[in-house]
Scaffold this motif. Structure first.
Motif, PDB file in Angstrom:
ATOM      1  N   THR A 168      13.364  11.945 -18.886  1.00 17.97           N
ATOM      2  CA  THR A 168      12.904  10.557 -18.886  1.00 17.97           C
ATOM      3  C   THR A 168      12.465  10.150 -20.291  1.00 17.97           C
ATOM      4  O   THR A 168      12.810   9.068 -20.771  1.00 17.97           O
ATOM      5  CB  THR A 168      11.742  10.376 -17.888  1.00 17.97           C
ATOM      6  OG1 THR A 168      12.180  10.795 -16.598  1.00 17.97           O
ATOM      7  CG2 THR A 168      11.277   8.942 -17.840  1.00 17.97           C
ATOM      8  N   THR A 169      11.738  11.026 -20.960  1.00 22.99           N
ATOM      9  CA  THR A 169      11.318  10.757 -22.334  1.00 22.99           C
ATOM     10  C   THR A 169      12.520  10.682 -23.257  1.00 22.99           C
ATOM     11  O   THR A 169      12.619   9.810 -24.118  1.00 22.99           O
ATOM     12  CB  THR A 169      10.331  11.844 -22.807  1.00 22.99           C
ATOM     13  OG1 THR A 169       9.223  11.892 -21.921  1.00 22.99           O
ATOM     14  CG2 THR A 169       9.859  11.577 -24.231  1.00 22.99           C
ATOM     15  N   PHE A 174      17.787   6.082 -25.921  1.00 23.28           N
ATOM     16  CA  PHE A 174      19.102   5.477 -25.706  1.00 23.28           C
ATOM     17  C   PHE A 174      19.010   4.079 -25.085  1.00 23.28           C
ATOM     18  O   PHE A 174      20.013   3.498 -24.693  1.00 23.28           O
ATOM     19  CB  PHE A 174      19.965   6.388 -24.829  1.00 23.28           C
ATOM     20  CG  PHE A 174      20.236   7.708 -25.504  1.00 23.28           C
ATOM     21  CD1 PHE A 174      21.281   7.845 -26.413  1.00 23.28           C
ATOM     22  CD2 PHE A 174      19.406   8.811 -25.279  1.00 23.28           C
ATOM     23  CE1 PHE A 174      21.516   9.048 -27.047  1.00 23.28           C
ATOM     24  CE2 PHE A 174      19.635  10.017 -25.920  1.00 23.28           C
ATOM     25  CZ  PHE A 174      20.696  10.133 -26.808  1.00 23.28           C
ATOM     26  N   GLN A 175      17.792   3.574 -24.988  1.00 22.25           N
ATOM     27  CA  GLN A 175      17.602   2.220 -24.443  1.00 22.25           C
ATOM     28  C   GLN A 175      17.783   1.205 -25.561  1.00 22.25           C
ATOM     29  O   GLN A 175      17.487   1.467 -26.712  1.00 22.25           O
ATOM     30  CB  GLN A 175      16.213   2.088 -23.839  1.00 22.25           C
ATOM     31  CG  GLN A 175      15.987   2.982 -22.651  1.00 22.25           C
ATOM     32  CD  GLN A 175      14.547   2.975 -22.168  1.00 22.25           C
ATOM     33  OE1 GLN A 175      13.669   2.468 -22.831  1.00 22.25           O
ATOM     34  NE2 GLN A 175      14.327   3.555 -21.000  1.00 22.25           N
TER      35      GLN A 175
END
Length: 176
Positions: A168-169, A174-175
């Motif tokens: 998740t981190t 990549f957002q």
């Protein structure tokens, strides 16, 4: 009925977080992988100096350089081992990651001892000519063991995710 704590599933996220962020590096930025570059680089360079000492007319400077590169590598290995041991302490006992870490630790300890003995041997022989074949072959053997250990260290990080941020981190990088 109470659950037996010995039978509880190990927490895989425990090995992602440092035992001591001040000593081993913060979450997602462990110091161990940074520090291992010192002994690896010094010991590989020492082998290059060893080999070069076999083919030049005046090998003394290369033999002396290899000697001190080995010393730098041993000191660097001790620093890397200190923080690496802290990472090892976070591994749950009895797991594949723990067993891999134990072999990685043991191989690195053997390699460091081999190079420390190599340093002592070279000091006793002196650096008056080309590096003798005995110490040179000891360096080759120690580097071969270090290669296996490095593979295991990669397995710890990239397969088991030891001291690597959770997915998740990682996804935040990549957002858009």
């Amino acid at each position: 009925m109470t659950a037996d704590p010995q039978q509880a599933e190990p927490d895989p996220y425990r090995a992602k977080h440092p035992v001591s962020a001040a000593l081993a590096g913060p979450y997602g930025h462990p110091f161990h992988p940074i520090l291992v570059t010192v002994p690896i680089g010094a010991w590989v360079a020492s082998l290059i100096f060893d080999l070069a000492s076999q083919v030049v007319d005046d090998p003394e400077f290369l033999a002396r350089g290899a000697l001190w590169l080995i010393a730098i590598g041993v000191l660097g290995a001790l620093a890397a081992a200190t923080v690496g041991f802290l990472d090892f302490l976070a591994l749950p006992a009895g797991t594949p990651a723990f067993r891999t870490g134990l072999v990685h630790l043991s191989l690195n300890l053997a390699v460091t001892v081999a190079f420390a003995l190599d340093f002592v041997w070279r000091r006793a022989e002196g650096t008056h000519g080309a590096v003798p074949w005995g110490p040179l072959l000891l360096s080759v053997a120690a580097l071969a063991a270090l290669t296996v250990s490095g593979y295991l260290g990669g397995k710890l990080a990239y397969r088991y995710g030891v001291r690597v941020a959770d997915e998740t981190t990682q996804a935040t990088g990549f957002q858009r």
